[in-house]
Write a protein that holds these residues in place. Structure first.
Motif, PDB file in Angstrom:
ATOM      1  N   VAL A 181      24.221  60.038  37.031  1.00 30.03           N
ATOM      2  CA  VAL A 181      24.598  59.000  38.000  1.00 30.03           C
ATOM      3  C   VAL A 181      25.957  59.333  38.611  1.00 30.03           C
ATOM      4  O   VAL A 181      26.181  59.157  39.819  1.00 30.03           O
ATOM      5  N   GLY A 182      26.869  59.825  37.783  1.00 31.42           N
ATOM      6  CA  GLY A 182      28.178  60.237  38.299  1.00 31.42           C
ATOM      7  C   GLY A 182      28.075  61.379  39.291  1.00 31.42           C
ATOM      8  O   GLY A 182      28.737  61.370  40.338  1.00 31.42           O
ATOM      9  N   VAL A 183      27.235  62.365  38.992  1.00 31.02           N
ATOM     10  CA  VAL A 183      27.033  63.489  39.914  1.00 31.02           C
ATOM     11  C   VAL A 183      26.436  63.001  41.230  1.00 31.02           C
ATOM     12  O   VAL A 183      26.874  63.395  42.324  1.00 31.02           O
ATOM     13  N   PHE A 184      25.431  62.127  41.144  1.00 31.02           N
ATOM     14  CA  PHE A 184      24.819  61.580  42.361  1.00 31.02           C
ATOM     15  C   PHE A 184      25.848  60.808  43.182  1.00 31.02           C
ATOM     16  O   PHE A 184      25.873  60.902  44.421  1.00 31.02           O
ATOM     17  N   SER A 185      26.695  60.048  42.491  1.00 31.33           N
ATOM     18  CA  SER A 185      27.706  59.253  43.193  1.00 31.33           C
ATOM     19  C   SER A 185      28.712  60.162  43.895  1.00 31.33           C
ATOM     20  O   SER A 185      29.104  59.905  45.041  1.00 31.33           O
ATOM     21  N   VAL A 186      29.136  61.219  43.209  1.00 27.08           N
ATOM     22  CA  VAL A 186      30.086  62.153  43.822  1.00 27.08           C
ATOM     23  C   VAL A 186      29.466  62.792  45.065  1.00 27.08           C
ATOM     24  O   VAL A 186      30.121  62.926  46.108  1.00 27.08           O
ATOM     25  N   PHE A 187      28.200  63.177  44.978  1.00 27.89           N
ATOM     26  CA  PHE A 187      27.544  63.784  46.140  1.00 27.89           C
ATOM     27  C   PHE A 187      27.420  62.784  47.286  1.00 27.89           C
ATOM     28  O   PHE A 187      27.643  63.126  48.462  1.00 27.89           O
ATOM     29  N   ALA A 188      27.073  61.525  46.958  1.00 26.71           N
ATOM     30  CA  ALA A 188      26.947  60.511  48.007  1.00 26.71           C
ATOM     31  C   ALA A 188      28.290  60.229  48.674  1.00 26.71           C
ATOM     32  O   ALA A 188      28.348  59.958  49.881  1.00 26.71           O
ATOM     33  N   LEU A 189      29.386  60.331  47.906  1.00 23.65           N
ATOM     34  CA  LEU A 189      30.707  60.023  48.462  1.00 23.65           C
ATOM     35  C   LEU A 189      31.311  61.201  49.204  1.00 23.65           C
ATOM     36  O   LEU A 189      31.904  61.036  50.277  1.00 23.65           O
ATOM     37  N   PHE A 190      31.160  62.395  48.645  1.00 27.07           N
ATOM     38  CA  PHE A 190      31.833  63.565  49.211  1.00 27.07           C
ATOM     39  C   PHE A 190      30.892  64.471  50.004  1.00 27.07           C
ATOM     40  O   PHE A 190      31.345  65.453  50.586  1.00 27.07           O
ATOM     41  N   LYS A 191      29.599  64.156  49.975  1.00 25.11           N
ATOM     42  CA  LYS A 191      28.586  64.939  50.697  1.00 25.11           C
ATOM     43  C   LYS A 191      28.562  66.393  50.239  1.00 25.11           C
ATOM     44  O   LYS A 191      28.202  67.301  50.997  1.00 25.11           O
ATOM     45  N   SER A 192      28.945  66.634  48.994  1.00 21.32           N
ATOM     46  CA  SER A 192      28.945  67.986  48.451  1.00 21.32           C
ATOM     47  C   SER A 192      29.034  67.910  46.937  1.00 21.32           C
ATOM     48  O   SER A 192      29.518  66.910  46.380  1.00 21.32           O
ATOM     49  N   VAL A 193      28.540  68.959  46.275  1.00 22.54           N
ATOM     50  CA  VAL A 193      28.726  69.088  44.829  1.00 22.54           C
ATOM     51  C   VAL A 193      29.589  70.298  44.507  1.00 22.54           C
ATOM     52  O   VAL A 193      29.826  70.601  43.337  1.00 22.54           O
ATOM     53  N   ASN A 194      30.055  70.992  45.531  1.00 27.57           N
ATOM     54  CA  ASN A 194      30.920  72.159  45.328  1.00 27.57           C
ATOM     55  C   ASN A 194      32.341  71.697  45.011  1.00 27.57           C
ATOM     56  O   ASN A 194      32.903  70.846  45.697  1.00 27.57           O
ATOM     57  N   PHE A 195      32.930  72.283  43.970  1.00 26.85           N
ATOM     58  CA  PHE A 195      34.244  71.829  43.526  1.00 26.85           C
ATOM     59  C   PHE A 195      35.305  71.990  44.617  1.00 26.85           C
ATOM     60  O   PHE A 195      36.107  71.077  44.845  1.00 26.85           O
ATOM     61  N   ASN A 196      35.333  73.116  45.271  1.00 30.99           N
ATOM     62  CA  ASN A 196      36.365  73.347  46.282  1.00 30.99           C
ATOM     63  C   ASN A 196      36.287  72.313  47.400  1.00 30.99           C
ATOM     64  O   ASN A 196      37.311  71.794  47.862  1.00 30.99           O
ATOM     65  N   THR A 197      35.076  71.987  47.824  1.00 27.80           N
ATOM     66  CA  THR A 197      34.900  70.997  48.892  1.00 27.80           C
ATOM     67  C   THR A 197      35.308  69.610  48.420  1.00 27.80           C
ATOM     68  O   THR A 197      36.024  68.873  49.123  1.00 27.80           O
ATOM     69  N   ILE A 198      34.857  69.234  47.224  1.00 31.16           N
ATOM     70  CA  ILE A 198      35.187  67.910  46.684  1.00 31.16           C
ATOM     71  C   ILE A 198      36.691  67.746  46.542  1.00 31.16           C
ATOM     72  O   ILE A 198      37.269  66.726  46.948  1.00 31.16           O
ATOM     73  N   PHE A 199      37.352  68.743  45.964  1.00 29.19           N
ATOM     74  CA  PHE A 199      38.786  68.623  45.691  1.00 29.19           C
ATOM     75  C   PHE A 199      39.610  68.609  46.976  1.00 29.19           C
ATOM     76  O   PHE A 199      40.617  67.890  47.067  1.00 29.19           O
ATOM     77  N   SER A 200      39.199  69.391  47.959  1.00 28.49           N
ATOM     78  CA  SER A 200      39.941  69.383  49.229  1.00 28.49           C
ATOM     79  C   SER A 200      39.807  68.041  49.929  1.00 28.49           C
ATOM     80  O   SER A 200      40.771  67.526  50.502  1.00 28.49           O
ATOM     81  N   ARG A 201      38.620  67.445  49.863  1.00 23.03           N
ATOM     82  CA  ARG A 201      38.432  66.146  50.500  1.00 23.03           C
ATOM     83  C   ARG A 201      39.121  65.040  49.708  1.00 23.03           C
ATOM     84  O   ARG A 201      39.626  64.079  50.289  1.00 23.03           O
ATOM     85  N   ALA A 202      39.131  65.159  48.367  1.00 18.40           N
ATOM     86  CA  ALA A 202      39.808  64.148  47.552  1.00 18.40           C
ATOM     87  C   ALA A 202      41.306  64.148  47.812  1.00 18.40           C
ATOM     88  O   ALA A 202      41.974  63.108  47.676  1.00 18.40           O
TER      89      ALA A 202
END
Length: 654
Positions: A181-202
């Motif tokens: 559920v956490g992974v799905f939520s992260v993808f829904a929020l950041f539109k990615s599961v790649n760490f570099n993309t998630i962290f840059s957007r965060a």
């Protein structure tokens, strides 16, 4: 080099697993152990090159993996300082466990299968720590769960081992649901599961403020808090935190090398690694961090209390692992991520040392694990004794505050306690005092293990004592290597993990927010805070010496004086019994209802079986009319003609 580090254990798994019967047990041992030694050496080379050297983050592509709609990523290895630390921890301990197992499992007829499982476990852990996206991490996450099931239940002929394996598998599935559920939520929020993309957007405040979730505009910080909370549920199960810890002690049903591998460096540290890797988004979720602090501190205290009265030598060390994991999560919760990873790093050495030392003891006393049936072993297995003492010194954190004199656990554990005191988290005070109390209990039960096992008069039978012997070199050498790490890993690496060389070492591999100054604040805590772990450590040692060397009648007298408290701790706060009533029995009741009523009476009774039964009933009645007598058939024909005439007459009236 990185391909070899990751895939040599997989190759060893296939060779030992598929060709073990053809090659033989000795060949399976040599192949897997050789591969793991090579991998361990390469991991140290990578560590000095990445973390201690250039500091470059390396992404090693393997192949294109998934392309579904907006979900697109490759299978790749992400190597940075955090990954390099995990590589040396996982592969060093795994290599030593492989070598140790040659001696420990030498009489087992299924050695090829055992070594194949060890290598498979190692490969899956490497998949986890080298992942560059959440889906790849989840693959390794599930892989170590499967491998742990196979290893814990290795002796599947034992009902207790099979039950323990199933328990570990089921409890971890509960956590994995939250993690998904956490992974799905992260993808829904950041539109990615790649760490570099998630962290840059965060790191972009504007992105968080205008975050969308399933086309709805949401409060970004609240949404991230929910996602972090679910991610932490996965970490709770994998790292045996309070409420989802019950599988860990039962995992002792597996062979002792399995206990060392699972509890020291691999599976149980996966949750710590995951939270550290996701630190850029956890920094945006202070509420989730508070939950982590509370759960971690409670786990440290709970497990330490249970360890006070356990009699199985492996279970004492297992609850110690559970408690030390609580320390690590407190560090993560207060934002001292490197302190948590530092304790993970040092803990791997001294906890693997203690487990493998316990295995040497068990091996010496004909597989006996109850410490009450040991005693007086110091003069029979002196090398094992001193290795266990070194491990205990490191676990209890022996060292002089504000100096460079101390064991590995002294530097890492005391740093966490100081960070908890310095933190401004609302639960930091709660955490600080529980960690100090847990340190007192840790010292007591650790020295209790040493005194009950090695000191006093022998309590084993004469036949067992006659066969007590020191382990061979193949088991002792790994203990010596781990003992060196347990003594020197803290003083050597403390400047890199939380000292003056922090920035040069991590180089952005661990993210901390602009307002996170916890490591700096921890160095400025009052003197009494720095000395408190040392004081309680000494108190715990003195009490254990008094209870089990000087006045050995005291423990039994206290148990008799406080029977409810003793049974409460001995039965692990009755969590197993509580879960059995609330979840297991209720699940059986629900399952039995659906079986007996839903399936048996409704589906089978009214459905296909019911229809078939009615057809059979009717045909049985019709068959009875076939008597073979002519006058019966004539009478039936007469009845039919009469009925037809009657119907025609009534029809004509209308």
């Amino acid at each position: 080099m990185f391909y070899a580090i990751v895939f040599l254990p997989l190759l060893g798994f296939f060779i030992a697993g598929l060709g073990g019967k053809t090659l033989g047990a000795r060949a399976a041992e040599l192949v897997t152990c050789t591969f793991m030694v090579i991998v361990a050496v390469l991991s140290w080379i990578a560590f000095f090159d990445i973390a201690m050297g250039s500091g470059q983050t390396v992404d090693v592509p393997i192949f294109h993996w998934i392309l579904v709609g907006g979900l697109q990523f490759d299978w790749a290895l992400h190597i940075d300082a955090l990954t390099a630390v995990m590589l040396i921890v996982v592969n060093t301990v795994s290599a030593l466990v492989h070598i140790y197992s040659i001696g420990y499992m030498h009489t087992d007829p299924s050695r090829p299968r055992f070594f194949a499982y060890l290598s498979f476990f190692t490969f899956m852990m490497l998949m986890l720590v080298t992942s560059n996206n959440l889906v790849q991490l989840f693959f390794g996450w599930e892989g170590v769960g499967l491998a742990s099931y196979l290893l814990i239940g290795f002796w599947y002929q034992r009902p207790s081992a099979s039950a323990a394996a199933i328990k570990a598998f089921v409890v971890n599935r509960v956590g994995d649901f939250g993690f998904l559920v956490g992974v799905f939520s992260v993808f829904a929020l950041f539109k990615s599961v790649n760490f570099n993309t998630i962290f840059s957007r965060a790191g972009d405040p504007g992105f968080v403020e205008h975050m969308t979730f399933l086309s709805w505009q949401v409060d970004g910080n609240k949404a991230i808090t929910v996602a972090c909370f679910f991610l932490f549920i996965g970490a709770m199960a994998k790292s045996a935190q309070f409420f989802l810890h019950t599988w860990l002690p039962d995992a002792m049903e597996g062979p002792t090398p399995v206990s060392a591998l699972i509890h020291a460096a691999t599976m149980v540290t996966a949750g710590v690694f995951m939270v550290t890797r996701m630190s850029p988004i956890f920094e945006l979720a202070p509420t989730a961090q508070t939950v982590i602090v509370v759960i971690g501190a409670t786990t440290a205290f709970f497990a330490a209390t249970v360890g006070l009265v356990q009699n199985d030598i492996k279970r004492v060390i297992a609850y110690s692992t559970c408690s030390q994991l609580g320390y690590m999560f407190v560090a993560l919760g207060v934002g001292a991520y490197s302190a948590g990873v530092f304790h993970l790093f040092t803990h791997a050495f001294f906890k693997a040392l203690l487990f493998l030392g316990a295995g040497s003891v068990i091996h010496a006393v004909s597989d006996e694990q109850d410490m009450r049936k040991m005693g007086g072993l110091r003069k029979y297995i002196p090398t094992t004794y001193w290795m266990m003492v070194i491990g205990t010194l490191a676990l209890t954190g022996v060292g002089i505050p504000e100096t460079v004199f101390g064991t590995a656990g002294f530097f890492s554990k005391d740093g966490i306690i100081e960070s908890a005191f310095a933190s401004h988290n609302v639960a930091s005070g709660y955490a600080f005092w529980l960690l100090v109390i847990a340190a007192l209990f840790t010292s007591f039960y650790s020295w209790r293990l040493i005194f009950l096992t090695f000191h006093g008069k022998p309590r084993a039978t004469a036949d067992i004592m006659h066969h007590v012997h020191e382990s061979g070199a193949v088991m002792i050498v790994p203990l010596i290597i781990l003992a060196i790490g347990a003594v020197f890993a803290g003083v050597i690496f403390q400047p890199y993990f939380s000292g003056g060389l922090y920035d040069a070492f991590w180089k952005g591999a661990i993210f901390t927010g602009a307002e996170n100054h916890i490591l700096h604040d921890a160095h400025g805590v009052p003197v009494w805070v720095k000395w408190s772990p040392f004081v309680v450590m000494v108190v715990g040692f003195v009490l254990a010496y008094l209870f089990y060397i000087v006045a050995t009648a005291i423990p039994k007298a206290l148990a008799n004086a406080f029977p409810f408290l003793y049974r409460f701790l001995l039965n692990k706060w009755y969590f197993d019994e509580l879960y059995d009533v609330v979840f297991v029995r209720s699940a059986f009741v629900i399952g039995r209802f659906f079986w007996k009523v839903g399936d048996g009476k409704i589906i089978d009774g009214l459905g296909p079986n019911g229809v078939a039964a009615r057809v059979v009933d009717i045909t049985n009645k019709v068959v009875r009319m076939q008597t073979g007598y002519l006058y019966h058939y004539a009478f039936a024909m007469l009845i039919g003609i009469a009925a037809l005439i009657t119907w025609m007459m009534i029809g004509s009236l209308n």
